[in-house]
Design an enzyme around this catalytic site. Structure first.
Site, PDB file in Angstrom:
ATOM      1  N   HIS A 124      47.642  15.366 -54.266  1.00 58.42           N
ATOM      2  CA  HIS A 124      48.698  15.887 -53.394  1.00 58.42           C
ATOM      3  C   HIS A 124      48.172  16.870 -52.354  1.00 58.42           C
ATOM      4  CE1 HIS A 124      48.564  19.725 -55.634  1.00 58.42           C
ATOM      5  NE2 HIS A 124      48.375  18.952 -56.695  1.00 58.42           N
ATOM      6  N   ASP A 125      48.744  16.787 -51.169  1.00 58.81           N
ATOM      7  CA  ASP A 125      48.550  17.753 -50.080  1.00 58.81           C
ATOM      8  C   ASP A 125      47.142  17.763 -49.500  1.00 58.81           C
ATOM      9  OD1 ASP A 125      51.278  19.114 -50.243  1.00 58.81           O
ATOM     10  OD2 ASP A 125      50.538  19.453 -52.280  1.00 58.81           O
ATOM     11  N   GLY A 142      44.004  18.591 -55.671  1.00 58.88           N
ATOM     12  CA  GLY A 142      45.036  18.893 -54.688  1.00 58.88           C
ATOM     13  C   GLY A 142      44.575  19.849 -53.605  1.00 58.88           C
TER      14      GLY A 142
END
Length: 277
Positions: A124-125, A142
């Site tokens: 994520h991200d 992440g």
């Protein structure tokens, strides 16, 4: 003349999904309602595109890849976040890429022309630049930031929040726990720098004179007789005319209190080159 879009009857395309012109959806794929599949994208078979995921034109995705899964982050509260994949990428078997978190930037971004080999993972991200190569089972935690033209070797794991500079090369089976400067080679469990990615620089068309200057800058920045702060000031003054050298200087100067990889104490520059260059 329009290119025909082909969807195999065994695949499930949920209402709301957008399928581009000339896309090919093979057997047993699942495309969720918030997905956007670009022009000429090919999902070979058994591909899941879930969440708010956009796949850029001419990307090819192989079996068992799962794109747009929810983030593996307990801070995420279920808000709408996205995954955006660039054009002309190759995504091989079993690759996973997650959407962002609603407590962070909210989007995972993949640049154009990426090559992601079997079972690579992007959490994520993350932000991944263009022309990235992730070998088998290369993994990003992440919030990582990966520059352009980066190669990550097989079974290499990059710790969350780590930055990887442009044209860096991360050797296989490495644990990358600190930022890696542009143009460098990093290898090892808790990786250290092994010099500059000379082969990558040559392939990128950097002139010999600039490579020589970059090597001098590298030695100046990591001179152990002075502090990092002093080295950065020396480098700013000596290499101000070199955009490539200044990219390294700016990368380190902008780190705040972040940890970054440094050369091994064993004393080898490890430049992947010969005496003529």
């Amino acid at each position: 003349m329009k290119i025909q879009t082909v969807i195999h009857p065994s695949s499930v395309i949920e209402a709301g999904a957008q399928i581009g012109e000339g896309a090919r959806i093979g057997p047993f794929c699942h495309v969720g309602p918030d997905a956007v599949v670009g022009d000429r994208v090919e999902l070979v078979s058994h591909v899941s595109v879930i969440g708010a995921t956009t796949i850029g034109a001419s990307t090819k995705v192989y079996p068992m890849a799962i794109l747009g899964g929810p983030p593996q982050n307990t801070k995420h509260k279920g808000g709408r976040t996205t995954l955006v994949i660039g054009e002309n990428c190759t995504i091989r078997e079993g690759v996973t890429m997650h959407v962002g978190t609603d407590s962070s930037r909210g989007e995972t971004t993949i640049g154009n022309n990426g090559n992601f080999l079997a079972y690579a993972h992007i959490a994520h991200d993350c932000v991944v630049g263009k022309n990235a190569t992730f070998a088998n089972q290369a993994t990003l935690g992440g919030h990582c930031e990966v520059g352009n033209n980066v190669y990550i070797g097989g079974l290499t794991a990059v710790h969350q929040f780590v930055r990887i500079g442009d044209n860096a090369f991360l050797g296989g089976c490495s644990a990358i726990v600190g930022d890696v400067i542009p143009y460098a080679i990093a290898v090892g469990n808790r990786a250290s720098l092994r010099g500059l990615n000379i082969i990558g620089l040559k392939r990128a068309g950097l002139p010999r004179s600039e490579i020589h200057l970059l090597r001098k800058a590298y030695k100046t920045i990591f001179d152990r007789s002075r502090t990092v702060g002093e080295n950065i000031e020396f480098a700013k003054a000596e290499f101000a005319s070199s955009p490539t050298a200044m990219k390294i200087v700016d990368f380190i100067a902008g780190r705040g209190k972040r940890h970054y990889a440094v050369p091994s104490l064993k004393g080898s520059d490890g430049d992947d080159t010969d005496d003529e260059d």
